[in-house]
Design a protein around this motif. Structure first.
Motif, short mmCIF file in Angstrom:
data_model
loop_
_atom_site.label_atom_id
_atom_site.label_comp_id
_atom_site.label_asym_id
_atom_site.label_seq_id
_atom_site.Cartn_x
_atom_site.Cartn_y
_atom_site.Cartn_z
N VAL A 288 -30.32 -15.20 17.68
CA VAL A 288 -29.76 -16.35 17.00
C VAL A 288 -30.81 -17.45 16.86
CG1 VAL A 288 -27.43 -15.89 17.84
CG2 VAL A 288 -28.92 -17.43 19.14
N HIS A 289 -30.58 -18.33 15.89
CA HIS A 289 -31.30 -19.58 15.76
C HIS A 289 -30.39 -20.67 16.29
CE1 HIS A 289 -33.39 -17.03 12.85
NE2 HIS A 289 -34.37 -17.90 12.83
N ILE B 116 -19.05 -11.98 4.01
CA ILE B 116 -18.67 -13.39 4.09
C ILE B 116 -19.45 -14.04 5.24
CG2 ILE B 116 -16.36 -12.92 3.22
CD1 ILE B 116 -15.31 -13.32 6.09
N THR B 117 -19.36 -15.36 5.30
CA THR B 117 -19.88 -16.10 6.46
C THR B 117 -18.70 -16.71 7.19
OG1 THR B 117 -21.97 -16.59 5.35
CG2 THR B 117 -21.37 -17.98 7.22
N ALA C 115 -28.62 -12.82 10.74
CA ALA C 115 -28.06 -12.41 9.45
C ALA C 115 -27.63 -13.63 8.64
CB ALA C 115 -26.87 -11.48 9.68
N ALA C 116 -26.97 -14.59 9.29
CA ALA C 116 -26.52 -15.79 8.59
C ALA C 116 -27.70 -16.66 8.17
CB ALA C 116 -25.55 -16.59 9.46
N TYR C 117 -28.69 -16.79 9.06
CA TYR C 117 -29.85 -17.63 8.76
C TYR C 117 -30.64 -17.06 7.59
CZ TYR C 117 -33.87 -20.69 9.50
OH TYR C 117 -34.86 -21.62 9.34
N SER C 118 -30.85 -15.75 7.59
CA SER C 118 -31.60 -15.11 6.50
C SER C 118 -30.86 -15.24 5.17
CB SER C 118 -31.84 -13.63 6.82
OG SER C 118 -32.64 -13.48 7.97
N HIS D 109 -21.94 -16.56 11.60
CA HIS D 109 -22.43 -15.20 11.39
C HIS D 109 -22.05 -14.76 9.98
CE1 HIS D 109 -23.69 -11.15 12.14
NE2 HIS D 109 -22.46 -10.65 12.14
N THR D 110 -22.91 -13.95 9.37
CA THR D 110 -22.67 -13.40 8.04
C THR D 110 -22.66 -11.88 8.14
OG1 THR D 110 -23.73 -15.26 6.92
CG2 THR D 110 -23.55 -13.22 5.67
N GLY D 111 -21.66 -11.27 7.51
CA GLY D 111 -21.59 -9.81 7.51
C GLY D 111 -20.30 -9.34 6.85
N PRO D 112 -20.16 -8.02 6.67
CA PRO D 112 -18.96 -7.47 6.05
C PRO D 112 -17.73 -7.65 6.94
CG PRO D 112 -20.76 -5.87 6.06
CD PRO D 112 -21.16 -6.97 6.98
#
Length: 260
Positions: free
Chosen positions: A254-255, A84-85, A226-229, A181-184
């Motif tokens: 981070v961006h 999820i983000t 991770a979120a940006y990609s 942030h995006t990840g499990p």
């Protein structure tokens, strides 16, 4: 003979492929006044919007105020690990702000922030995980926000900064910093029969998002790599920064996005 699906498999399917209510209904409920709302379907419990939901059988559950009567089926513990983000929006310098005004005025300011944050999150199909203290948290789950949940979270963060006045030459009416942030994460209902169950997300990636938000300066959105990609957006001239996070042995890349 078909095999019986487990509870976790059912949760995973719901979280990645579908939602307990159609997305257009969740979006529509977000247009109706007023807070508080059902955590899953967005139904308001107060105002004339609450009256309409009453006629539709979506009164606030007597047993769990976080859910309406029709969504209380999801109050039982369970969930699954999904990608999820997460969006965490923090008011910067809230302690100093509270010192400079009366408790009543400060509460009105924070309530205004909650109203704006709730509107932005619901309109971008996030689940409002929490409105607490000086913080608003939104969860962008594939089954609710779609496969482009990272992009939608970035758009929501930009809109939230815009609506809190960060484009105003005189400065914002409330200073806000945001972490994405995006990840499990484990997503589902936690709690037991002796406590009020709550729909939320848990895990290390949730902690990373919270700490990114705490590191964001006023008017900044710190977007993890991770979120940006995952968002597939291409925003030119973004600052790159390495952020040291409490409890992490390695810095997080981070961006840095600011509203123009």
């Amino acid at each position: 003979m078909p095999t019986e699906t487990t509870l976790e498999e059912e949760w995973y399917k719901m979280l990645t492929e579908g939602e307990p209510v159609p997305r257009r209904i969740y979006h529509l409920h977000g247009l109706l006044p007023s807070d508080p709302r059902c955590k899953l379907c967005g139904s308001p419990f107060k105002g004339w919007g609450g009256f309409l939901m009453h006629l539709m059988g979506r009164d606030q559950s007597r047993y769990n105020p976080r859910f309406c009567e029709k969504c209380k089926v999801f109050e039982h513990p369970g969930g699954a690990e999904v990608v999820i983000t997460m969006l965490f929006a923090d008011v910067r310098g809230s302690t100093k702000l509270a010192e400079q005004m009366s408790a009543r005025d400060f509460s009105q300011l924070i309530n205004r922030f909650y109203t704006v944050a709730t509107h932005v999150l619901i309109q971008t199909d996030a689940l409002v995980d929490r409105l607490m203290g000086d913080e608003a948290i939104g969860l962008y789950i594939p089954g609710f926000a779609g496969l482009e949940h990272s992009r939608r979270a970035i758009e929501a963060a930009q809109e939230l900064l815009k609506l809190t006045g960060h484009r105003d030459p005189k400065g914002p009416w409330l200073p806000v910093g945001i972490g994405l942030h995006t990840g499990p994460a484990f997503v589902g209902v936690v709690g037991d029969e002796e406590s009020t169950a709550d729909f939320t997300a848990l895990g290390d990636n949730v902690n990373i998002t919270a700490r990114l938000a705490s590191e964001a300066r006023t008017g900044e959105i710190l977007i993890s790599d991770a979120a940006y990609s995952a968002s597939n957006v291409d925003i030119e001239n973004l600052e790159h920064r390495q952020v040291e996070l409490k409890g992490k042995s390695e810095p997080v890349d981070v961006h840095v996005l600011r509203v123009a």
